[in-house]
Scaffold this active site. Structure first.
Site, PDB file in Angstrom:
ATOM      1  N   GLY A 128       0.809  -1.210   0.000  1.00 25.73           N
ATOM      2  CA  GLY A 128       0.000   0.000   0.000  1.00 25.73           C
ATOM      3  C   GLY A 128       0.843   1.260   0.000  1.00 25.73           C
ATOM      4  O   GLY A 128       2.053   1.231   0.250  1.00 25.73           O
ATOM      5  N   GLN A 129       0.186   2.385  -0.270  1.00 29.61           N
ATOM      6  CA  GLN A 129       0.907   3.655  -0.429  1.00 29.61           C
ATOM      7  C   GLN A 129       1.706   4.035   0.814  1.00 29.61           C
ATOM      8  O   GLN A 129       2.898   4.353   0.735  1.00 29.61           O
ATOM      9  CB  GLN A 129      -0.082   4.772  -0.758  1.00 29.61           C
ATOM     10  CG  GLN A 129      -0.816   4.612  -2.070  1.00 29.61           C
ATOM     11  CD  GLN A 129      -1.728   5.785  -2.340  1.00 29.61           C
ATOM     12  OE1 GLN A 129      -1.315   6.778  -2.941  1.00 29.61           O
ATOM     13  NE2 GLN A 129      -2.976   5.695  -1.904  1.00 29.61           N
ATOM     14  N   ASP A 172      -2.302 -11.347   7.678  1.00 29.14           N
ATOM     15  CA  ASP A 172      -3.642 -11.213   7.114  1.00 29.14           C
ATOM     16  C   ASP A 172      -4.666 -11.110   8.245  1.00 29.14           C
ATOM     17  O   ASP A 172      -4.789 -12.039   9.061  1.00 29.14           O
ATOM     18  CB  ASP A 172      -3.952 -12.424   6.230  1.00 29.14           C
ATOM     19  CG  ASP A 172      -5.229 -12.271   5.428  1.00 29.14           C
ATOM     20  OD1 ASP A 172      -6.034 -11.379   5.747  1.00 29.14           O
ATOM     21  OD2 ASP A 172      -5.428 -13.068   4.485  1.00 29.14           O
ATOM     22  N   ALA A 182      -5.788  -1.777   5.848  1.00 29.63           N
ATOM     23  CA  ALA A 182      -7.217  -1.485   5.995  1.00 29.63           C
ATOM     24  C   ALA A 182      -7.957  -1.932   4.750  1.00 29.63           C
ATOM     25  O   ALA A 182      -7.360  -2.132   3.679  1.00 29.63           O
ATOM     26  CB  ALA A 182      -7.448   0.014   6.218  1.00 29.63           C
ATOM     27  N   THR A 191      -9.980  -0.366   2.172  1.00 29.83           N
ATOM     28  CA  THR A 191     -10.183   1.013   1.734  1.00 29.83           C
ATOM     29  C   THR A 191     -11.075   1.122   0.496  1.00 29.83           C
ATOM     30  O   THR A 191     -11.286   2.234   0.003  1.00 29.83           O
ATOM     31  CB  THR A 191      -8.836   1.688   1.434  1.00 29.83           C
ATOM     32  OG1 THR A 191      -8.140   0.929   0.434  1.00 29.83           O
ATOM     33  CG2 THR A 191      -7.984   1.785   2.694  1.00 29.83           C
ATOM     34  N   THR A 215      -9.348   7.542   9.176  1.00 29.27           N
ATOM     35  CA  THR A 215      -9.823   8.257   8.007  1.00 29.27           C
ATOM     36  C   THR A 215     -10.803   9.375   8.335  1.00 29.27           C
ATOM     37  O   THR A 215     -11.487   9.341   9.367  1.00 29.27           O
ATOM     38  CB  THR A 215     -10.516   7.267   7.050  1.00 29.27           C
ATOM     39  OG1 THR A 215     -11.116   7.965   5.957  1.00 29.27           O
ATOM     40  CG2 THR A 215     -11.629   6.512   7.770  1.00 29.27           C
ATOM     41  N   ASP A 216     -10.887  10.339   7.428  1.00 28.52           N
ATOM     42  CA  ASP A 216     -11.891  11.400   7.529  1.00 28.52           C
ATOM     43  C   ASP A 216     -13.313  10.877   7.322  1.00 28.52           C
ATOM     44  O   ASP A 216     -14.286  11.545   7.660  1.00 28.52           O
ATOM     45  CB  ASP A 216     -11.596  12.504   6.509  1.00 28.52           C
ATOM     46  CG  ASP A 216     -11.520  11.993   5.074  1.00 28.52           C
ATOM     47  OD1 ASP A 216     -11.090  10.844   4.871  1.00 28.52           O
ATOM     48  OD2 ASP A 216     -11.873  12.749   4.149  1.00 28.52           O
ATOM     49  N   TYR A 235     -17.597   1.556   5.259  1.00 28.65           N
ATOM     50  CA  TYR A 235     -16.172   1.857   5.431  1.00 28.65           C
ATOM     51  C   TYR A 235     -15.950   2.784   6.616  1.00 28.65           C
ATOM     52  O   TYR A 235     -15.165   2.492   7.526  1.00 28.65           O
ATOM     53  CB  TYR A 235     -15.610   2.478   4.151  1.00 28.65           C
ATOM     54  CG  TYR A 235     -14.239   3.078   4.308  1.00 28.65           C
ATOM     55  CD1 TYR A 235     -13.140   2.274   4.597  1.00 28.65           C
ATOM     56  CD2 TYR A 235     -14.038   4.452   4.182  1.00 28.65           C
ATOM     57  CE1 TYR A 235     -11.870   2.830   4.749  1.00 28.65           C
ATOM     58  CE2 TYR A 235     -12.785   5.006   4.323  1.00 28.65           C
ATOM     59  CZ  TYR A 235     -11.704   4.200   4.610  1.00 28.65           C
ATOM     60  OH  TYR A 235     -10.457   4.755   4.775  1.00 28.65           O
ATOM     61  N   TRP A 286      -7.668  11.723   1.816  1.00 32.00           N
ATOM     62  CA  TRP A 286      -7.347  11.899   0.403  1.00 32.00           C
ATOM     63  C   TRP A 286      -5.873  11.567   0.100  1.00 32.00           C
ATOM     64  O   TRP A 286      -5.144  12.357  -0.498  1.00 32.00           O
ATOM     65  CB  TRP A 286      -7.663  13.326  -0.031  1.00 32.00           C
ATOM     66  CG  TRP A 286      -9.107  13.731   0.089  1.00 32.00           C
ATOM     67  CD1 TRP A 286     -10.070  13.183   0.886  1.00 32.00           C
ATOM     68  CD2 TRP A 286      -9.738  14.811  -0.604  1.00 32.00           C
ATOM     69  NE1 TRP A 286     -11.259  13.846   0.735  1.00 32.00           N
ATOM     70  CE2 TRP A 286     -11.093  14.863  -0.175  1.00 32.00           C
ATOM     71  CE3 TRP A 286      -9.301  15.758  -1.526  1.00 32.00           C
ATOM     72  CZ2 TRP A 286     -12.001  15.795  -0.653  1.00 32.00           C
ATOM     73  CZ3 TRP A 286     -10.209  16.693  -1.990  1.00 32.00           C
ATOM     74  CH2 TRP A 286     -11.537  16.703  -1.571  1.00 32.00           C
TER      75      TRP A 286
END
Length: 302
Positions: free
Chosen positions: A18-19, A41, A65, A67, A106-107, A130, A155
């Site tokens: 992931g990022q 996992d 997560a 997402t 998260t927002d 989510y 974001w």
């Protein structure tokens, strides 16, 4: 900011390719131990215990997560395992080991109806699976380990993996006109900036030891605000400097782009607390965006 001090134990980072996990791996130095499926996992709790036993981390960053916001509407159980149940187990493992956990949220825990930037004490009000499972995950990790920092962000994009910025640049090469939602407001966050913030928090904890006021929820997003349309235009303008095509970008309403999950209309986050407690403030989003697009479109080394 440099990588973590070479001293100390491993920092376990979940989230695979992931990022954020990728940014932490690249920026954090040799102490970062990144794990992901299938070896780690949340759907198989035994892999969490095995990973802890093998790595024996000094701290954990949970960047894993579910997402896929719209897909979560059709698989609430799967989203709950990834966003609540698995992180709860991870928090208990951290508590048993007496180590800190940084958990990324998260927002989308907010409905976006406040009309002003959200602070950490605002009540959560998610509008979809989510956001609801992420809000439940926040409470689960805070209950499971007293030494937990929850970072809400928004974001997120990077020069790697699938994200909105990459999608817009690729779409701009193929389409003369793009339609992008222009009535949802928030703060774009470069994954490298979020990773740097996390590394700074870990360094603060290691240097001075854990302090009780470190525990709890913090907002960590890029400085400033825009809309998805504004972000798309800025990304495409940055890409044009690299010879990419600049399409026409039309702003549309959320109602014109229906999705299974409702998005918050205004999910701006007030990040004052993060700066007050940890001395960390993420850079202005536009400067980070230009840097990221430059990295994304840089010619390969010869």
């Amino acid at each position: 900011m440099s990588a973590l001090s070479a001293e100390g134990g491993a920092i376990l980072v979940t989230g695979g390719a992931g990022q954020l996990a990728t940014s932490l791996m690249r920026l954090g130095g040799p102490r970062i131990h990144r794990v992901g499926r299938p070896m780690f996992d949340f759907d198989r709790p035994e892999t969490l215990t095995a990973t802890f036993a093998a790595v024996q981390p000094a701290a954990v960053v949970n960047a894993a997560a579910w997402t896929a916001v719209d897909a979560a509407e059709a698989d609430e159980a799967g989203a709950a395992r990834a966003n609540r149940d698995g992180p709860a187990i991870l928090a208990r493992l951290c508590a048993d080991a007496g180590i800190p956990l940084i958990h990324v949220s998260t927002d989308y825990v907010f409905d976006g109806d406040k009309g002003a930037p959200y602070v950490e004490t605002d009540p959560t009000s998610p509008t979809g699976v989510y956001g609801r499972t992420k809000a439940e995950g926040e409470q689960a990790v805070l209950a499971g380990n007293p030494n937990t920092v929850v970072l809400r962000t928004s974001w997120v994009y990077s020069a790697t993996a699938k994200n909105f910025v990459r999608t817009m640049i690729n779409a701009g090469e193929k389409n003369p006109t793009l339609k992008v939602v222009g009535d949802q407001h928030g703060a774009p966050t470069a994954s490298d900036d979020l990773a740097e913030a996390i590394l700074a928090i870990l360094q603060r904890i290691e240097t001075g030891g854990w302090q009780d006021h470190y525990a709890g929820i913090f907002h960590a997003a890029g400085t400033g605000e825009t809309t998805w349309h504004g972000l798309a235009v800025a990304a495409l303008e940055a890409a044009r400097k690299h010879g990419r095509t600049m399409p026409e970008v039309l702003a549309i309403r959320t109602a014109d782009w229906p999705t299974p999950a409702r998005r918050p209309a205004d999910s701006r986050l007030d990040c004052t607390k993060l700066e007050q407690v940890f001395g960390v403030r993420l850079p202005p989003w536009h400067a980070s965006l230009v840097r990221t697009v430059d990295e994304l479109l840089a010619p390969p080394p010869s």
